[in-house]
Design a protein around this motif. Structure first.
Motif, PDB file in Angstrom:
ATOM      1  N   THR A   1       0.833  -1.207   0.000  1.00  0.00           N
ATOM      2  CA  THR A   1       0.000   0.000   0.000  1.00  0.00           C
ATOM      3  C   THR A   1       0.867   1.256   0.000  1.00  0.00           C
ATOM      4  O   THR A   1       0.562   2.243  -0.689  1.00  0.00           O
ATOM      5  N   THR A   2       1.944   1.226   0.766  1.00  0.00           N
ATOM      6  CA  THR A   2       2.861   2.370   0.800  1.00  0.00           C
ATOM      7  C   THR A   2       3.485   2.592  -0.576  1.00  0.00           C
ATOM      8  O   THR A   2       3.585   3.746  -1.055  1.00  0.00           O
TER       9      THR A   2
ATOM     10  N   SER B   1      -4.128  12.844   6.895  1.00  0.00           N
ATOM     11  CA  SER B   1      -3.903  11.420   7.208  1.00  0.00           C
ATOM     12  C   SER B   1      -4.385  11.075   8.610  1.00  0.00           C
ATOM     13  O   SER B   1      -4.903   9.980   8.846  1.00  0.00           O
TER      14      SER B   1
ATOM     15  N   THR C   1       0.900   4.005  -3.003  1.00  0.00           N
ATOM     16  CA  THR C   1       0.638   5.415  -2.685  1.00  0.00           C
ATOM     17  C   THR C   1       1.752   6.313  -3.231  1.00  0.00           C
ATOM     18  O   THR C   1       1.499   7.436  -3.692  1.00  0.00           O
TER      19      THR C   1
ATOM     20  N   LEU D   1      -6.237   2.420   0.388  1.00  0.00           N
ATOM     21  CA  LEU D   1      -6.404   2.399   1.846  1.00  0.00           C
ATOM     22  C   LEU D   1      -7.735   1.773   2.263  1.00  0.00           C
ATOM     23  O   LEU D   1      -7.844   1.199   3.342  1.00  0.00           O
TER      24      LEU D   1
ATOM     25  N   THR E   1       3.282   9.692   0.392  1.00  0.00           N
ATOM     26  CA  THR E   1       2.628  10.846  -0.238  1.00  0.00           C
ATOM     27  C   THR E   1       3.579  12.037  -0.291  1.00  0.00           C
ATOM     28  O   THR E   1       3.666  12.749  -1.320  1.00  0.00           O
TER      29      THR E   1
ATOM     30  N   THR F   1      -0.630   4.158   8.222  1.00  0.00           N
ATOM     31  CA  THR F   1      -0.849   5.592   7.990  1.00  0.00           C
ATOM     32  C   THR F   1       0.487   6.347   7.930  1.00  0.00           C
ATOM     33  O   THR F   1       0.673   7.256   7.104  1.00  0.00           O
TER      34      THR F   1
ATOM     35  N   ILE G   1      -3.826   6.181  -3.000  1.00  0.00           N
ATOM     36  CA  ILE G   1      -4.389   6.301  -1.664  1.00  0.00           C
ATOM     37  C   ILE G   1      -5.750   5.602  -1.552  1.00  0.00           C
ATOM     38  O   ILE G   1      -6.220   5.285  -0.460  1.00  0.00           O
TER      39      ILE G   1
ATOM     40  N   VAL H   1       1.945   5.722   4.571  1.00  0.00           N
ATOM     41  CA  VAL H   1       1.229   6.460   3.524  1.00  0.00           C
ATOM     42  C   VAL H   1       1.607   7.944   3.554  1.00  0.00           C
ATOM     43  O   VAL H   1       1.770   8.580   2.505  1.00  0.00           O
TER      44      VAL H   1
END
Length: 406
Positions: free
Chosen positions: A91-92, A155, A95, A105, A137, A130, A102, A133
């Motif tokens: 996921t990171t 966030s 992102t 998420l 970002t 989080t 994103i 992320v």
């Protein structure tokens, strides 16, 4: 409830939750992953980042199948927690590589709360994701120090929402597990109760059949034996006519016993009550007893002309009471006369059997027949009284409710 709370919040309770709901979560994951990939991959800037995004989605799909799904199916904490590592990293990366990354998420937060082994673990994994992320970002947009507070603030809002939603979903899921456990326990208790009732019913039916056999067939066979002995004695002294008469009685008793056996097997009413006339059945019983034993039997019936017929179950109980009482007179009383009296009242019927035999002695045990008769009376909501004294005869009084009017 304290014990259930302990069960549902430990790893064992979480394993049960995984195994109960895995199919639904599988479906939701693959649908959401496909939709997210369809929007995210084209939004990646440049072939390099697009390739990284595809690789991250592929790693997430493979990780879910080999670690998450397999870990939940096998109830393996090591596999599921390893999958959460893959989930956070993938996921990171998405992102960072795609502007719409994103969106992933929505999948990641739900997966964290599904695979986390406790509330605390869910919160920690959510904070870790989080944080990743936020960093991804900031790197993707090359954020300046002035822009970082805005990214962090957005966030944090998402973090609070994810934790709140996760805790609520976990509570609902755990309550569902509690209800499922209670339902399983209820089903097990109902099955055990049904088995217990079945066993009790079998025992009660065996006892009923045993009592019926004692009250009918056993007494009939006793009559056959005694008549056969009398016939042998009369033949020994050359009294062939009397012996032939006894043999005829033996045949009659045997036929009646055969009819009783067939009725018992077919669960019909006793043959003596086929016409529904209890008084006539008692008179026939008295006549047969007198013919077999030579002891005179008087049968009186005291009932209004407008009396309703005696219910069949009550009539059967009264007839069996008369049979058992006469059998006891034959075996034990040594009486010279017997009196049967049937009385109908407004809501009950009473049978009295009185003999002038040896009576009751203090040390006389209560036999199976009397115990069975007493149980039959109790089951019918009535009572049985047995009175008498040594040398003064015996009186049996059976009372049973009829539920009607006389």
């Amino acid at each position: 409830m304290a014990g259930l709370r302990t069960v549902r919040t430990d790893v064992g309770g979480r394993e049960q939750f995984w195994q109960r709901t895995l199919r639904g979560w599988d479906t939701a994951f693959w649908i959401l992953l496909a939709i997210t990939a369809a929007f995210t991959v084209p939004a990646a800037s440049g072939p390099g980042r697009r390739a990284v995004t595809v690789a991250a989605f592929a790693a997430l799909a493979v990780g879910y199948q080999l670690l998450g799904h397999r870990g939940a199916r096998l109830a393996s904490r090591a596999l599921t927690q390893s999958y959460l590592v893959v989930l956070v990293v993938a996921t990171t990366v998405v992102t960072w590589s795609a502007e719409l990354g994103i969106v992933l998420l929505f999948v990641a937060y739900s997966q964290i709360w599904f695979f986390a082994t406790s509330r605390v673990a869910g919160v920690l994994w959510t904070v870790l994701l989080t944080t990743g992320v936020v960093a991804a970002t900031a790197l993707r947009v090359d954020a300046s120090p002035d822009e970082l507070p805005g990214i962090v603030g957005q966030s944090v809002v998402g973090l609070v929402f994810a934790i709140g939603l996760g805790l609520w979903v976990t509570y609902v899921a755990e309550e569902g597990e509690v209800r499922a456990q209670l339902l399983d326990e209820l089903n097990a208790a109902q099955a055990a109760l049904a088995a217990s009732h079945h066993s009790e019913g079998v025992l009660a039916e065996r006892a009923r059949i045993a009592q019926e056999i004692h009250d009918t067939l056993a007494q009939g066979f006793t009559s056959v034996v005694m008549l056969a002995q009398a016939s042998s004695a009369e033949l020994a002294v050359g009294r062939t006519e009397s012996a032939q008469e006894r043999i005829g009685q033996i045949e009659a008793v045997a036929r009646e016993n055969l009819a009783e056996a067939r009725a018992l097997v077919a669960a019909f009413a006793p043959p003596a009550l086929e016409d529904g006339d209890l008084a006539a059945a008692l008179r026939r019983l008295g006549e047969r007893f007198a013919a077999e034993t030579g002891t005179p039997v008087r049968v009186d019936v005291d009932a209004p002309d407008t009396a309703d017929p005696v219910p069949q179950d009550v009539a059967v109980a009264v007839l069996r009471g008369a049979q058992e009482s006469l059998a006891n007179v034959r075996r034990h009383a040594g009486a010279s006369s017997v009196h049967l009296r049937l009385t109908r009242r407004s809501d009950e019927v009473e049978l009295a059997v009185v003999d002038d035999g040896r009576g009751l002695r203090p040390d006389d045990p209560e036999g199976n027949g009397v115990r069975g008769l007493r149980e039959r009376a109790r089951a019918g909501g009535g009572s049985l009284e047995l009175t008498g004294s040594d040398g003064a005869g015996t009186r049996v009084r059976l009372r049973l409710p009829t539920g009607g009017r006389a």
